[in-house]
Design a protein around this motif. Structure first.
Motif, PDB file in Angstrom:
ATOM      1  N   ASN A  61       0.781  -1.228   0.000  1.00 35.34           N
ATOM      2  CA  ASN A  61       0.000   0.000   0.000  1.00 35.34           C
ATOM      3  C   ASN A  61       0.817   1.285   0.000  1.00 35.34           C
ATOM      4  OD1 ASN A  61      -3.085  -0.318   0.195  1.00 35.34           O
ATOM      5  ND2 ASN A  61      -2.343  -1.923   1.567  1.00 35.34           N
ATOM      6  N   ILE A  62       2.135   1.195   0.101  1.00 37.24           N
ATOM      7  CA  ILE A  62       2.930   2.403   0.263  1.00 37.24           C
ATOM      8  C   ILE A  62       2.758   3.360  -0.911  1.00 37.24           C
ATOM      9  CG2 ILE A  62       5.027   1.363  -0.704  1.00 37.24           C
ATOM     10  CD1 ILE A  62       4.727   3.976   2.169  1.00 37.24           C
ATOM     11  N   GLY A  63       2.671   2.830  -2.130  1.00 36.16           N
ATOM     12  CA  GLY A  63       2.475   3.682  -3.296  1.00 36.16           C
ATOM     13  C   GLY A  63       1.129   4.381  -3.270  1.00 36.16           C
ATOM     14  N   LEU A  77      -1.370   4.596 -16.921  1.00 34.57           N
ATOM     15  CA  LEU A  77      -1.393   4.933 -18.345  1.00 34.57           C
ATOM     16  C   LEU A  77      -0.039   4.703 -19.007  1.00 34.57           C
ATOM     17  CD1 LEU A  77      -3.553   8.193 -18.246  1.00 34.57           C
ATOM     18  CD2 LEU A  77      -4.257   5.920 -19.035  1.00 34.57           C
ATOM     19  N   ASP A  78       1.035   4.873 -18.217  1.00 32.26           N
ATOM     20  CA  ASP A  78       2.384   4.666 -18.755  1.00 32.26           C
ATOM     21  C   ASP A  78       2.832   3.213 -18.662  1.00 32.26           C
ATOM     22  OD1 ASP A  78       2.531   7.358 -19.282  1.00 32.26           O
ATOM     23  OD2 ASP A  78       3.669   7.855 -17.478  1.00 32.26           O
ATOM     24  N   GLY A  79       1.959   2.336 -18.159  1.00 32.89           N
ATOM     25  CA  GLY A  79       2.300   0.926 -18.026  1.00 32.89           C
ATOM     26  C   GLY A  79       3.345   0.657 -16.963  1.00 32.89           C
ATOM     27  N   GLU A  80       3.396   1.503 -15.934  1.00 32.99           N
ATOM     28  CA  GLU A  80       4.415   1.384 -14.895  1.00 32.99           C
ATOM     29  C   GLU A  80       3.821   1.125 -13.513  1.00 32.99           C
ATOM     30  OE1 GLU A  80       6.862   4.850 -15.036  1.00 32.99           O
ATOM     31  OE2 GLU A  80       7.787   4.304 -16.943  1.00 32.99           O
ATOM     32  N   GLU A  81       2.686   0.458 -13.470  1.00 28.79           N
ATOM     33  CA  GLU A  81       2.031   0.193 -12.183  1.00 28.79           C
ATOM     34  C   GLU A  81       2.928  -0.602 -11.232  1.00 28.79           C
ATOM     35  OE1 GLU A  81      -2.589  -0.315 -12.370  1.00 28.79           O
ATOM     36  OE2 GLU A  81      -1.752  -1.163 -14.213  1.00 28.79           O
ATOM     37  N   LEU A  86       8.139   0.974  -5.579  1.00 26.36           N
ATOM     38  CA  LEU A  86       9.563   1.325  -5.562  1.00 26.36           C
ATOM     39  C   LEU A  86       9.757   2.837  -5.624  1.00 26.36           C
ATOM     40  CD1 LEU A  86      11.019  -1.402  -7.952  1.00 26.36           C
ATOM     41  CD2 LEU A  86      11.275  -1.271  -5.461  1.00 26.36           C
ATOM     42  N   LYS A  87       8.972   3.503  -6.467  1.00 22.17           N
ATOM     43  CA  LYS A  87       9.072   4.959  -6.577  1.00 22.17           C
ATOM     44  C   LYS A  87       8.625   5.631  -5.286  1.00 22.17           C
ATOM     45  CE  LYS A  87      10.457   5.526 -10.889  1.00 22.17           C
ATOM     46  NZ  LYS A  87      11.730   6.211 -11.225  1.00 22.17           N
ATOM     47  N   ALA A  88       7.608   5.078  -4.649  1.00 23.19           N
ATOM     48  CA  ALA A  88       7.111   5.645  -3.388  1.00 23.19           C
ATOM     49  C   ALA A  88       8.172   5.554  -2.301  1.00 23.19           C
ATOM     50  CB  ALA A  88       5.836   4.916  -2.956  1.00 23.19           C
ATOM     51  N   ILE A  89       8.826   4.409  -2.198  1.00 21.44           N
ATOM     52  CA  ILE A  89       9.866   4.225  -1.188  1.00 21.44           C
ATOM     53  C   ILE A  89      11.030   5.178  -1.444  1.00 21.44           C
ATOM     54  CG2 ILE A  89      11.624   2.597  -0.383  1.00 21.44           C
ATOM     55  CD1 ILE A  89       9.464   0.386  -0.793  1.00 21.44           C
ATOM     56  N   GLU A  90      11.373   5.360  -2.712  1.00 24.15           N
ATOM     57  CA  GLU A  90      12.448   6.287  -3.065  1.00 24.15           C
ATOM     58  C   GLU A  90      12.114   7.707  -2.605  1.00 24.15           C
ATOM     59  OE1 GLU A  90      14.274   8.098  -7.186  1.00 24.15           O
ATOM     60  OE2 GLU A  90      13.720   5.977  -7.152  1.00 24.15           O
ATOM     61  N   LEU A  91      10.872   8.129  -2.826  1.00 30.05           N
ATOM     62  CA  LEU A  91      10.448   9.465  -2.398  1.00 30.05           C
ATOM     63  C   LEU A  91      10.371   9.570  -0.879  1.00 30.05           C
ATOM     64  CD1 LEU A  91       7.655  10.349  -4.972  1.00 30.05           C
ATOM     65  CD2 LEU A  91       9.877  11.435  -4.725  1.00 30.05           C
ATOM     66  N   LEU A  92       9.914   8.490  -0.245  1.00 26.22           N
ATOM     67  CA  LEU A  92       9.770   8.496   1.211  1.00 26.22           C
ATOM     68  C   LEU A  92      11.113   8.659   1.903  1.00 26.22           C
ATOM     69  CD1 LEU A  92       7.331   8.249   3.130  1.00 26.22           C
ATOM     70  CD2 LEU A  92       7.870   5.814   3.352  1.00 26.22           C
ATOM     71  N   ARG A  93      12.159   8.099   1.312  1.00 28.39           N
ATOM     72  CA  ARG A  93      13.497   8.238   1.903  1.00 28.39           C
ATOM     73  C   ARG A  93      13.900   9.706   2.028  1.00 28.39           C
ATOM     74  NH1 ARG A  93      15.596   4.073  -2.045  1.00 28.39           N
ATOM     75  NH2 ARG A  93      15.361   2.052  -1.034  1.00 28.39           N
ATOM     76  N   ASN A  94      13.425  10.517   1.103  1.00 28.75           N
ATOM     77  CA  ASN A  94      13.814  11.926   1.075  1.00 28.75           C
ATOM     78  C   ASN A  94      12.804  12.846   1.739  1.00 28.75           C
ATOM     79  OD1 ASN A  94      16.119  11.286  -0.516  1.00 28.75           O
ATOM     80  ND2 ASN A  94      14.828  11.234  -2.341  1.00 28.75           N
ATOM     81  N   ALA A  95      11.734  12.278   2.282  1.00 25.52           N
ATOM     82  CA  ALA A  95      10.661  13.097   2.857  1.00 25.52           C
ATOM     83  C   ALA A  95      10.712  13.064   4.375  1.00 25.52           C
ATOM     84  CB  ALA A  95       9.311  12.598   2.360  1.00 25.52           C
ATOM     85  N   LYS A 132       4.761  16.819   0.948  1.00 26.52           N
ATOM     86  CA  LYS A 132       6.202  16.765   1.192  1.00 26.52           C
ATOM     87  C   LYS A 132       6.956  16.214  -0.017  1.00 26.52           C
ATOM     88  CE  LYS A 132       6.142  14.426   5.098  1.00 26.52           C
ATOM     89  NZ  LYS A 132       6.632  13.784   6.331  1.00 26.52           N
ATOM     90  N   THR A 133       6.395  15.210  -0.656  1.00 27.52           N
ATOM     91  CA  THR A 133       7.102  14.596  -1.785  1.00 27.52           C
ATOM     92  C   THR A 133       6.899  15.358  -3.085  1.00 27.52           C
ATOM     93  OG1 THR A 133       5.230  13.102  -2.171  1.00 27.52           O
ATOM     94  CG2 THR A 133       7.032  12.284  -0.790  1.00 27.52           C
ATOM     95  N   SER A 134       5.954  16.292  -3.099  1.00 28.17           N
ATOM     96  CA  SER A 134       5.742  17.081  -4.313  1.00 28.17           C
ATOM     97  C   SER A 134       6.625  18.317  -4.358  1.00 28.17           C
ATOM     98  CB  SER A 134       4.276  17.530  -4.400  1.00 28.17           C
ATOM     99  OG  SER A 134       3.982  18.464  -3.374  1.00 28.17           O
ATOM    100  N   GLY A 135       7.397  18.539  -3.299  1.00 37.77           N
ATOM    101  CA  GLY A 135       8.293  19.690  -3.254  1.00 37.77           C
ATOM    102  C   GLY A 135       7.686  20.892  -2.581  1.00 37.77           C
ATOM    103  N   ASN A 136       6.409  20.793  -2.153  1.00 42.80           N
ATOM    104  CA  ASN A 136       5.784  21.906  -1.444  1.00 42.80           C
ATOM    105  C   ASN A 136       6.349  22.022  -0.041  1.00 42.80           C
ATOM    106  OD1 ASN A 136       4.039  22.632  -3.501  1.00 42.80           O
ATOM    107  ND2 ASN A 136       2.487  21.152  -2.874  1.00 42.80           N
TER     108      ASN A 136
END
Length: 310
Positions: A61-63, A77-81, A86-95, A132-136
């Motif tokens: 559920n992290i994503g 839509l980009d076929g990257e479900e 993995l992308k969520a965890i990468e962002l979470l590391r920096n948040a 936080k992960t959107s840069g705001n």
């Protein structure tokens, strides 16, 4: 509990009830408005709470927690479900949260999101981590904003904007006190979350009917005044169980944990009710979800560290 026919939950429900086992109790907060006070237990193995099933459920559920509906739709839509987690965890590391009193505070925020969606059936509108992960720059008081639609005793629908707050700390009483410190600050500036939802709602992948539905409920300049909506608070509390496991066999320890959990809620229910009275918030609904840990501060850090792959 509710019927949000247009606004759907974002989290994946399968496996929830095998990860979080509810412990029944007879405590009441004696509030006039709808509320809940529910306590759950993780699986116990060899006189300790097991995090194995929890970790798998968080991975699944992290994503859904980190990304908005619009972002998830773009992945689809980009076929990257398959890359969402993995992308969520990468962002979470920096948040990282500079206001967090110790590592792992994100765990409470994630669990709050899951309980509000899966047990209260209040879909997410916006979460702190999305900002936080959107840069705001973080200007968010609560840990999330959810929308609850339910029916009263007469069968009439009512709506609540549920503001989230989470605390994982040593004792249950301390977690309650810390949560109410935050709740009173959020409640002192009631329009902050509405402005954030309004500014972000058009970035979501909602169809026109859903956007109109949300606008008519919560956007001040667009509201349908024939529909009433109130603010409510959803609260996740984690605490240290405080039992010397070395004094018990496996079977007796499991019973001791359940008995201690029931006693902890019984002991603190009146304290919660008094905090609500002291805050002059008897006109609000409160939805409490509680989980004990072996060592709240260390466990929350370890669980999040493992989730981030650190």
């Amino acid at each position: 509990m509710s019927d949000n026919s247009l606004l759907k939950s974002t989290s994946i429900p399968s496996g929830f009830d095998s990860v979080f086992i509810e412990v029944k109790h007879a405590c009441s907060l004696d509030l006039k408005n709808p509320y809940c006070l529910r306590i759950f237990c993780l699986d116990i193995s060899n006189n300790a709470f097991s995090h194995t099933a929890l970790h798998r459920f968080l991975q699944k559920n992290i994503g859904r927690y980190v990304f908005s509906r619009a972002a998830i739709e773009r992945f689809r839509l980009d076929g990257e479900e398959e890359a969402i987690g993995l992308k969520a965890i990468e962002l979470l590391r920096n948040a990282s949260n500079p206001k967090d009193k110790g590592a792992g505070g994100e765990l409470g925020e994630i669990l709050l999101y899951l309980f509000l969606e899966q047990k209260l059936n209040a879909p997410k509108l916006l979460s702190k981590v999305e900002l936080k992960t959107s840069g705001n720059q973080y200007v968010f008081g609560s840990d999330g904003v959810h929308l609850l639609c339910d029916k009263d005793l007469a069968g009439e629908p009512y709506y609540q904007l549920v503001l989230g707050e989470s605390k994982i700390i040593g004792s249950l009483k301390d977690a309650i006190d810390d949560a109410f410190d935050s709740i009173t600050k959020v409640n002192a500036k009631p329009d902050n979350e509405l402005r954030l939802v309004e500014s972000n709602i058009f970035n979501e992948s909602f169809n026109e009917a859903t956007i109109d539905y949300i606008k008519n409920l919560i956007i001040p300049s667009k509201r349908d005044l024939s529909i009433s909506i109130d603010r409510a608070f959803g609260v996740f509390l984690g605490y240290t169980i405080g039992i010397d496991a070395s004094q018990y066999s496996n079977a007796t320890y499991r019973k001791a944990v359940v008995d201690k959990m029931a006693n902890d809620i019984q002991t603190n229910a009146a304290h919660i009710a008094q905090k609500i009275i002291n805050a002059k918030m008897s006109g609000y609904s409160f939805y409490f979800y509680v989980i004990p840990f072996d060592d709240a501060s260390n466990d929350r850090a370890a669980i999040i560290k493992k989730l981030k792959g650190e």
